[in-house]
Design a protein around this motif. Structure first.
Motif, PDB file in Angstrom:
ATOM      1  N   SER A  13       0.860  -1.174   0.000  1.00  0.00           N
ATOM      2  CA  SER A  13       0.000   0.000   0.000  1.00  0.00           C
ATOM      3  C   SER A  13       0.902   1.232   0.000  1.00  0.00           C
ATOM      4  CB  SER A  13      -0.891   0.015   1.247  1.00  0.00           C
ATOM      5  OG  SER A  13      -0.094   0.264   2.398  1.00  0.00           O
ATOM      6  N   PRO A  14       0.415   2.385  -0.413  1.00  0.00           N
ATOM      7  CA  PRO A  14       1.267   3.582  -0.399  1.00  0.00           C
ATOM      8  C   PRO A  14       1.868   3.859   0.981  1.00  0.00           C
ATOM      9  CG  PRO A  14      -0.706   4.009  -1.684  1.00  0.00           C
ATOM     10  CD  PRO A  14      -0.892   2.648  -1.040  1.00  0.00           C
ATOM     11  N   GLU A  15       1.105   3.635   2.029  1.00  0.00           N
ATOM     12  CA  GLU A  15       1.616   3.876   3.389  1.00  0.00           C
ATOM     13  C   GLU A  15       2.710   2.871   3.740  1.00  0.00           C
ATOM     14  OE1 GLU A  15      -1.821   3.154   2.847  1.00  0.00           O
ATOM     15  OE2 GLU A  15      -2.230   5.285   2.544  1.00  0.00           O
ATOM     16  N   ARG A  18       5.939   3.735   1.822  1.00  0.00           N
ATOM     17  CA  ARG A  18       6.650   4.857   2.459  1.00  0.00           C
ATOM     18  C   ARG A  18       7.378   4.381   3.703  1.00  0.00           C
ATOM     19  NH1 ARG A  18       2.333   7.826   0.640  1.00  0.00           N
ATOM     20  NH2 ARG A  18       1.108   7.454   2.511  1.00  0.00           N
ATOM     21  N   SER A  19       6.732   3.551   4.488  1.00  0.00           N
ATOM     22  CA  SER A  19       7.339   3.024   5.711  1.00  0.00           C
ATOM     23  C   SER A  19       8.558   2.162   5.383  1.00  0.00           C
ATOM     24  CB  SER A  19       6.309   2.219   6.499  1.00  0.00           C
ATOM     25  OG  SER A  19       6.894   1.662   7.642  1.00  0.00           O
ATOM     26  N   ALA A  20       8.435   1.284   4.389  1.00  0.00           N
ATOM     27  CA  ALA A  20       9.559   0.426   4.004  1.00  0.00           C
ATOM     28  C   ALA A  20      10.724   1.256   3.472  1.00  0.00           C
ATOM     29  CB  ALA A  20       9.105  -0.592   2.954  1.00  0.00           C
ATOM     30  N   ARG A  21      10.412   2.258   2.641  1.00  0.00           N
ATOM     31  CA  ARG A  21      11.465   3.109   2.078  1.00  0.00           C
ATOM     32  C   ARG A  21      12.214   3.874   3.162  1.00  0.00           C
ATOM     33  NH1 ARG A  21       8.185   5.363  -3.209  1.00  0.00           N
ATOM     34  NH2 ARG A  21       9.092   3.888  -4.680  1.00  0.00           N
ATOM     35  N   ASP A  22      11.556   4.165   4.261  1.00  0.00           N
ATOM     36  CA  ASP A  22      12.206   4.853   5.376  1.00  0.00           C
ATOM     37  C   ASP A  22      13.088   3.924   6.197  1.00  0.00           C
ATOM     38  OD1 ASP A  22      11.022   7.247   4.715  1.00  0.00           O
ATOM     39  OD2 ASP A  22       9.418   7.078   6.214  1.00  0.00           O
ATOM     40  N   ARG A  23      12.955   2.624   6.029  1.00  0.00           N
ATOM     41  CA  ARG A  23      13.635   1.675   6.902  1.00  0.00           C
ATOM     42  C   ARG A  23      14.680   0.791   6.239  1.00  0.00           C
ATOM     43  NH1 ARG A  23       8.676   2.413   9.081  1.00  0.00           N
ATOM     44  NH2 ARG A  23       8.530   2.505  11.338  1.00  0.00           N
ATOM     45  N   MET A  24      14.564   0.565   4.911  1.00  0.00           N
ATOM     46  CA  MET A  24      15.475  -0.389   4.277  1.00  0.00           C
ATOM     47  C   MET A  24      15.631  -0.090   2.792  1.00  0.00           C
ATOM     48  SD  MET A  24      12.908  -3.664   4.029  1.00  0.00           S
ATOM     49  CE  MET A  24      12.340  -3.455   5.697  1.00  0.00           C
ATOM     50  N   PRO A  25      16.734  -0.573   2.205  1.00  0.00           N
ATOM     51  CA  PRO A  25      16.891  -0.433   0.749  1.00  0.00           C
ATOM     52  C   PRO A  25      15.833  -1.268   0.028  1.00  0.00           C
ATOM     53  CG  PRO A  25      18.968  -1.048   1.783  1.00  0.00           C
ATOM     54  CD  PRO A  25      17.897  -1.190   2.822  1.00  0.00           C
ATOM     55  N   ILE A  26      15.407  -0.796  -1.121  1.00  0.00           N
ATOM     56  CA  ILE A  26      14.422  -1.485  -1.944  1.00  0.00           C
ATOM     57  C   ILE A  26      15.145  -2.003  -3.194  1.00  0.00           C
ATOM     58  CG2 ILE A  26      12.246  -1.249  -3.214  1.00  0.00           C
ATOM     59  CD1 ILE A  26      11.895  -0.789  -0.208  1.00  0.00           C
TER      60      ILE A  26
END
Length: 178
Positions: A13-15, A18-26
């Protein structure tokens, strides 16, 4: 006892993204579509014309995320079809090997690659295509350049986030830049 896991690929989901992008490399793939002659020499490089979220028009490589439980090869084929159309006929080997790994950082200057949204690790591939390419999704156009034209200052200025550097690396890998 076997552990039950959800292995269905899908989008966050968009939320959640955003949360994953703030915590780890994609994990991403970047692909440089090329035309080759009968000897395998690169004769043309395909660059997409896109409008970014900031409204700016730029030249771009095929690029996108690898989904959960998706093989890298499948992600590469999915993004090539999404951006170049279903009749592009990409020649992706069974076990593709990237020509480099690009690490995009949200902080400019850490590497040549910059993505203000996230820290992304991208496996970069040079992919011969032999079919009819018709850009889809968010791409406005696909223009074929000679390798010399693709690395010209004018075209390089139209590329953002370090993709011009990645393009030069691809062409050097293919033996097109001396």
């Amino acid at each position: 006892m076997t552990e039950m896991t959800d292995t269905t690929p899908g989008w966050l989901s968009p939320e959640d993204l955003r949360s994953a992008r703030d915590r780890m490399p994609i994990l991403y793939i970047d692909a440089v579509p090329v035309r080759v002659d009968d000897r395998g020499v690169v004769t043309r490089v395909g660059l997409l014309l896109r409008i970014g979220s900031d409204g700016m028009v730029s030249r771009a490589l095929v690029s996108g995320r690898v989904l959960y439980h998706e093989r890298v090869r499948d992600a590469l084929l999915r993004h090539l079809e999404k951006d170049l159309g279903p009749t592009a006929l990409p020649n992706v080997p069974p076990s593709p090997q990237p020509f480099t790994i690009a690490e995009y950082f949200p902080t400019p200057g850490v590497t040549p690659y910059h993505d203000p949204r996230q820290h992304a690790v991208s496996l970069a591939y040079l992919v011969p295509v032999s079919g009819d390419c018709r850009p889809r999704q968010d791409a406005l156009d696909l223009v074929w350049f000679t390798p010399e034209e693709a690395v010209s200052p004018a075209v390089q200025l139209e590329m953002t986030g370090g993709q011009g550097t990645l393009l030069k690396q691809a062409l050097a890998y293919a033996g097109c830049l001396f």
